[in-house]
Design an enzyme around this catalytic site. Structure first.
Site, PDB file in Angstrom:
ATOM      1  N   ASP A 102       0.827  -1.206   0.000  1.00 45.50           N
ATOM      2  CA  ASP A 102       0.000   0.000   0.000  1.00 45.50           C
ATOM      3  C   ASP A 102       0.866   1.262   0.000  1.00 45.50           C
ATOM      4  OD1 ASP A 102      -2.143  -1.696   0.387  1.00 45.50           O
ATOM      5  OD2 ASP A 102      -2.217  -1.346   2.554  1.00 45.50           O
TER       6      ASP A 102
HETATM    7  N1  URA Z   1      -1.372  -5.826   4.087  1.00 42.20           N
HETATM    8  C1  URA Z   1      -1.771  -4.545   4.118  1.00 42.20           C
HETATM    9  O1  URA Z   1      -2.759  -4.223   4.758  1.00 42.20           O
HETATM   10  N2  URA Z   1      -1.065  -3.652   3.414  1.00 42.20           N
HETATM   11  C2  URA Z   1       0.030  -3.948   2.686  1.00 42.20           C
HETATM   12  O2  URA Z   1       0.639  -3.074   2.070  1.00 42.20           O
HETATM   13  C3  URA Z   1       0.430  -5.289   2.673  1.00 42.20           C
HETATM   14  C4  URA Z   1      -0.284  -6.214   3.386  1.00 42.20           C
END
Ligand code: URA
Length: 234
Positions: A102
């Site tokens: 993310d």
């Molecule tokens: N889980 C999440 O919530 N975000 C990420 O970037 C990776 C795994």
């Protein structure tokens, strides 16, 4: 070689993405837009993706980036945000990110121009464990750790068994490592939310046995031969 594999070998995209490029009419063979997704490329064919000729001879490159927060994990962004590509601009190969972190997640991201490798690593059947260090709000009780380990409902999906290890309890937050085997969208954030401890900060610290270690944020290193072999074996 089948066209989607050829595109993957050329390091342009994973096989799945290559299928999309073909379906969208972005691929030409010998000057004509390709209409056959199962086309077999033969010696002498001139293959173009988005108007650019591609070839399969590019040396394979495998790197590990410590992604900072505030970067999108894509090759380009239509909202003009910084992308992880900005951090590897001096790599002399057409690499792309394997999987996704993310915008607000930092940590370990593998990038390569080896489409087959990327495909295998992200395929659900390989279940590559990924470990995240999360700073979550509040106290994470043993009971909640147990629920996370057994699996929680994150909106129509029950997560498979995970490993949870408290690193440190703080006054009103908990630092915790969690290892999961799936990669649903925002999975770790949703899991902690499901037990009432929303994530404040999230960092990926390992993929399988490969650890981020002391690599500084925004920096990258090449994967070692042993690491590449290990990931290919999984
Ligand atoms: N889980 C999440 O919530 N975000 C990420 O970037 C990776 C795994």
């Amino acid at each position: 070689m089948r066209i989607n594999k050829y595109i993957a070998c050329a390091g342009v995209a994973s096989r799945r993405k290559a299928d999309e490029l073909i379906a969208n009419g972005n691929v030409r063979v010998n000057g004509l837009v390709l209409r056959e997704p199962g086309y077999d490329v033969v010696e002498g064919d001139i293959v173009e993706v988005n108007g650019r000729r591609i070839e399969t001879s590019e040396k394979k490159v495998y790197i590990l980036l410590n992604k900072p927060t505030g970067y999108v994990t894509t090759v380009s962004d239509d909202r003009e945000r910084d992308t992880v590509m900005d951090l590897v601009a001096d790599v002399d190969a057409r690499i792309f990110p394997v999987g996704r972190l993310d915008y607000n997640t930092s940590g370990m991201l593998i990038m390569t121009n080896d489409g087959d490798f990327a495909y295998k690593l992200t395929h659900p059947k390989h279940e590559m464990p990924k470990t995240y260090r999360a700073l979550v709000s509040g106290v994470l009780s043993d009971e909640k750790c147990g629920r996370l380990e057994r699996g929680v409902d994150i909106g129509g999906f029950r997560t498979s068994p995970a490993k949870v290890k408290i690193v440190r309890g703080l006054s009103n937050a908990t630092l915790v490592d969690i290892t999961i085997h799936e990669g649903k969208n925002r999975q770790v954030r949703k899991m902690f939310r499901a037990v009432g401890n929303p994530v404040k900060q999230l960092q990926r610290i390992a993929i399988g046995d490969i650890r981020l270690g002391r690599l500084a944020e925004g920096h990258y290193r090449k994967l070692t031969r042993e690491e590449i072999e290990y990931l290919k074996r999984r």
